[in-house]
Scaffold this motif. Structure first.
Motif, PDB file in Angstrom:
ATOM      1  N   ILE A 168       0.809  -1.224   0.000  1.00 37.23           N
ATOM      2  CA  ILE A 168       0.000   0.000   0.000  1.00 37.23           C
ATOM      3  C   ILE A 168       0.840   1.272   0.000  1.00 37.23           C
ATOM      4  O   ILE A 168       1.992   1.278   0.434  1.00 37.23           O
ATOM      5  CB  ILE A 168      -0.922   0.034   1.244  1.00 37.23           C
ATOM      6  CG1 ILE A 168      -0.089  -0.005   2.537  1.00 37.23           C
ATOM      7  CG2 ILE A 168      -1.924  -1.117   1.227  1.00 37.23           C
ATOM      8  CD1 ILE A 168      -0.889   0.191   3.817  1.00 37.23           C
ATOM      9  N   ASP A 169       0.210   2.352  -0.554  1.00 38.82           N
ATOM     10  CA  ASP A 169       0.672   3.715  -0.328  1.00 38.82           C
ATOM     11  C   ASP A 169      -0.345   4.350   0.604  1.00 38.82           C
ATOM     12  O   ASP A 169      -1.549   4.094   0.482  1.00 38.82           O
ATOM     13  CB  ASP A 169       0.716   4.517  -1.634  1.00 38.82           C
ATOM     14  CG  ASP A 169       1.805   4.040  -2.587  1.00 38.82           C
ATOM     15  OD1 ASP A 169       2.674   3.269  -2.148  1.00 38.82           O
ATOM     16  OD2 ASP A 169       1.762   4.433  -3.765  1.00 38.82           O
ATOM     17  N   LYS A 183       3.052   8.874   6.514  1.00 37.44           N
ATOM     18  CA  LYS A 183       3.074   8.654   5.068  1.00 37.44           C
ATOM     19  C   LYS A 183       3.991   7.496   4.731  1.00 37.44           C
ATOM     20  O   LYS A 183       5.039   7.305   5.352  1.00 37.44           O
ATOM     21  CB  LYS A 183       3.544   9.926   4.355  1.00 37.44           C
ATOM     22  CG  LYS A 183       3.280   9.964   2.870  1.00 37.44           C
ATOM     23  CD  LYS A 183       3.534  11.359   2.324  1.00 37.44           C
ATOM     24  CE  LYS A 183       3.107  11.460   0.864  1.00 37.44           C
ATOM     25  NZ  LYS A 183       3.255  12.845   0.361  1.00 37.44           N
ATOM     26  N   GLY A 184       3.591   6.675   3.745  1.00 37.31           N
ATOM     27  CA  GLY A 184       4.421   5.559   3.325  1.00 37.31           C
ATOM     28  C   GLY A 184       4.145   5.156   1.897  1.00 37.31           C
ATOM     29  O   GLY A 184       3.045   5.375   1.379  1.00 37.31           O
ATOM     30  N   THR A 185       5.159   4.581   1.257  1.00 41.51           N
ATOM     31  CA  THR A 185       5.039   4.151  -0.143  1.00 41.51           C
ATOM     32  C   THR A 185       5.504   2.707  -0.260  1.00 41.51           C
ATOM     33  O   THR A 185       6.523   2.328   0.333  1.00 41.51           O
ATOM     34  CB  THR A 185       5.905   5.043  -1.066  1.00 41.51           C
ATOM     35  OG1 THR A 185       5.493   6.406  -0.908  1.00 41.51           O
ATOM     36  CG2 THR A 185       5.727   4.638  -2.521  1.00 41.51           C
ATOM     37  N   ASP A 186       4.730   1.896  -1.002  1.00 42.10           N
ATOM     38  CA  ASP A 186       5.046   0.474  -1.208  1.00 42.10           C
ATOM     39  C   ASP A 186       5.283  -0.243   0.120  1.00 42.10           C
ATOM     40  O   ASP A 186       6.197  -1.056   0.263  1.00 42.10           O
ATOM     41  CB  ASP A 186       6.293   0.327  -2.107  1.00 42.10           C
ATOM     42  CG  ASP A 186       6.027   0.784  -3.523  1.00 42.10           C
ATOM     43  OD1 ASP A 186       4.875   0.689  -3.975  1.00 42.10           O
ATOM     44  OD2 ASP A 186       6.970   1.265  -4.185  1.00 42.10           O
ATOM     45  N   TYR A 187       4.441   0.055   1.075  1.00 43.95           N
ATOM     46  CA  TYR A 187       4.559  -0.548   2.404  1.00 43.95           C
ATOM     47  C   TYR A 187       3.869  -1.911   2.406  1.00 43.95           C
ATOM     48  O   TYR A 187       2.733  -2.045   1.959  1.00 43.95           O
ATOM     49  CB  TYR A 187       3.927   0.359   3.457  1.00 43.95           C
ATOM     50  CG  TYR A 187       4.164  -0.110   4.867  1.00 43.95           C
ATOM     51  CD1 TYR A 187       5.258   0.345   5.598  1.00 43.95           C
ATOM     52  CD2 TYR A 187       3.297  -1.016   5.474  1.00 43.95           C
ATOM     53  CE1 TYR A 187       5.483  -0.090   6.895  1.00 43.95           C
ATOM     54  CE2 TYR A 187       3.512  -1.455   6.776  1.00 43.95           C
ATOM     55  CZ  TYR A 187       4.613  -1.001   7.474  1.00 43.95           C
ATOM     56  OH  TYR A 187       4.836  -1.440   8.749  1.00 43.95           O
ATOM     57  N   THR A 236      -5.595   8.110   3.649  1.00 45.22           N
ATOM     58  CA  THR A 236      -5.934   7.785   2.262  1.00 45.22           C
ATOM     59  C   THR A 236      -4.993   6.669   1.824  1.00 45.22           C
ATOM     60  O   THR A 236      -3.772   6.841   1.797  1.00 45.22           O
ATOM     61  CB  THR A 236      -5.757   9.011   1.355  1.00 45.22           C
ATOM     62  OG1 THR A 236      -6.635  10.055   1.816  1.00 45.22           O
ATOM     63  CG2 THR A 236      -6.108   8.665  -0.086  1.00 45.22           C
ATOM     64  N   VAL A 237      -5.598   5.513   1.503  1.00 47.42           N
ATOM     65  CA  VAL A 237      -4.799   4.311   1.245  1.00 47.42           C
ATOM     66  C   VAL A 237      -5.101   3.765  -0.143  1.00 47.42           C
ATOM     67  O   VAL A 237      -6.270   3.619  -0.529  1.00 47.42           O
ATOM     68  CB  VAL A 237      -5.102   3.213   2.287  1.00 47.42           C
ATOM     69  CG1 VAL A 237      -4.176   2.030   2.089  1.00 47.42           C
ATOM     70  CG2 VAL A 237      -4.972   3.764   3.702  1.00 47.42           C
TER      71      VAL A 237
END
Length: 438
Positions: A168-169, A183-187, A236-237
């Motif tokens: 998820i982002d 906040k996170g990216t490609d988690y 927001t996912v």
């Protein structure tokens, strides 16, 4: 040198110490030879001023103040050895006489290790632990092995389900404003792991690849971040991918893949034996723990606060080392938990007091029962440690001697022997409460 010890209340001892005049004369000479190197007296080269002239120039008080540092510490330590006291605090010193040609007399008031009044420690009734292992326990272990060796398969169609790994982002906002760390990216998030804020993972169930959802959560009241605890936030996912575990069948091939055994039956038998061994060890530790707890509870001892202070500092140092091993430092930890060193010390204090009492009681039992650690015991322990560290025992011993840790190891072995002594003499009784529930 002469030394006498007078016991007062509250584990306090007053040492009366008398040092020969000859020792003072030597100390004054040492003081002169040290100070004369750093003081310039007009008419003389530095370091060459005669003692009489030097004394007149700087005053005898300077020599006596320096001589104290040579006489008192050494005399105090000798007095401690001669009287056999065990100080647990720094001494308060009072110099009663210090004149050239006369003996030095001083008092040292110090808190000492308290005497322990032992209660019952042999024949204690201890609850007999349940250590039953059956095939259901083996099934659980096999299920864990299946999970551990499961393959992750990309889910092209379908939706997020419990146990899936969702890629998820996400962006978190409180009152419409993004917050730090939200906040996170490609988690990679395992659904059902409880990694994120409560409610976050549940609200992702049913989402498909490429789907974006707004997830509303409330941070717990004990959340470390002061700005977020108890606050509502919206994440927001976007689900970018789903991976699902594919478990292998429990058969002989599985046994070959995950172990050294050729059949599933052999693997099951091995797991059963290991579970029984672990249960027996756990039961043994439970017996020891309860027996020691009762022995300590039956004893009476007035613990000096200085000993508790020392144990608190040790606990603080151990915690700092653990944090460093995890890539953290104490400053960041305190900031993250919104706490202070004083808060930590206060939270450690009760455990520190219990730990000090336990140590004192075990020492008293070991002394009364003449429980000792032989050189052979010590060498075996060093050999065991060397095997764990993949080190030569002789080399390890030299390292331990260099760090003054040999006596520490000996004390630890004596404590363990004492714990074994108490546990071996305990009377095991059935847990009637557990039997009633069954």
């Amino acid at each position: 040198m002469k030394a006498t010890a007078e016991k007062l209340e509250n584990n306090t001892v007053v040492l009366d110490v008398e040092v020969d005049a000859e020792q003072l004369a030597k100390a004054l000479d040492q003081a002169y030879r040290k100070l004369v190197k750093d003081v310039h007296v007009p008419g003389f080269r530095k370091g060459k001023t005669p003692r009489v002239v030097f004394e007149n120039y700087v005053g005898k008080a300077a020599l006596y103040n320096e001589a104290v540092e040579y006489v008192i510490p050494e005399a105090y330590m000798k007095a401690v050895d001669e009287t056999g006291i065990e100080p647990v605090s720094q001494p308060q010193l009072e110099i009663e006489q210090m004149e050239e040609g006369k003996a030095v007399k001083f008092k040292a008031t110090v808190r000492v290790k308290p005497e322990v009044e032992l209660g019952q420690y042999s024949g204690l009734e201890v609850t007999k632990p349940k250590a039953d292992i059956d095939e259901k326990d083996v099934d659980k272990e096999l299920a864990k092995l299946q999970e551990r060796h499961a393959q992750l398969i990309n889910v092209e169609e379908g939706a997020v389900a419990s146990g899936d790994l969702a890629i998820i982002d996400f962006t978190g906002r409180k009152d419409g404003v993004e917050f730090e760390g939200g906040k996170g990216t490609d988690y990679s998030l395992e659904i059902g792991s409880g990694t994120f804020v409560p409610g976050f993972e549940d609200q992702l169930i049913g989402a498909g690849v490429g789907e974006t959802r707004d997830i509303t959560v409330t941070f717990p009241e004990d959340y470390p971040n002061e700005d977020l605890k108890g606050q509502e936030a919206v994440f927001t996912v976007t689900v970018k991918g789903i991976k699902r575990k594919e478990l292998a069948a429990l058969d002989d091939e599985f046994a070959k893949d995950v172990s050294e055994f050729d059949t599933l039956e052999e693997l099951r038998n091995d797991l059963l034996n290991k579970l029984k061994e672990a249960a027996e060890k756990q039961a043994e530790q439970q017996i020891k723990g309860e027996a020691v707890q009762k022995a300590v509870g039956n004893a009476t001892v007035d613990i000096p606060e200085e000993m508790v202070d020392t144990r608190v500092e040790e606990m603080l140092d151990n915690m700092e080392r653990r944090l460093l091993s995890q890539g953290l430092n104490m400053e960041n930890y305190l900031k993250y938990t919104n706490s202070s060193i004083d808060d930590l010390k206060k939270s450690f204090r009760d455990d520190a007091r219990r730990g000090v009492k336990t140590t004192l009681v075990l020492e008293a039992i070991a002394k009364k029962e003449a429980i000792e650690v032989s050189d052979e015991d010590l060498e075996k322990e060093i050999a065991r440690m060397a095997e764990n560290y993949q080190q030569d025992p002789g080399v390890l011993r030299k390292i331990l001697e260099g760090r003054n840790q040999i006596e520490f190891i000996r004390e630890g072995l004596q404590q363990q022997k004492t714990i074994d002594f108490i546990a071996e003499r305990a009377k095991l009784v059935e847990d009637t409460n557990q039997e009633a529930q069954e």
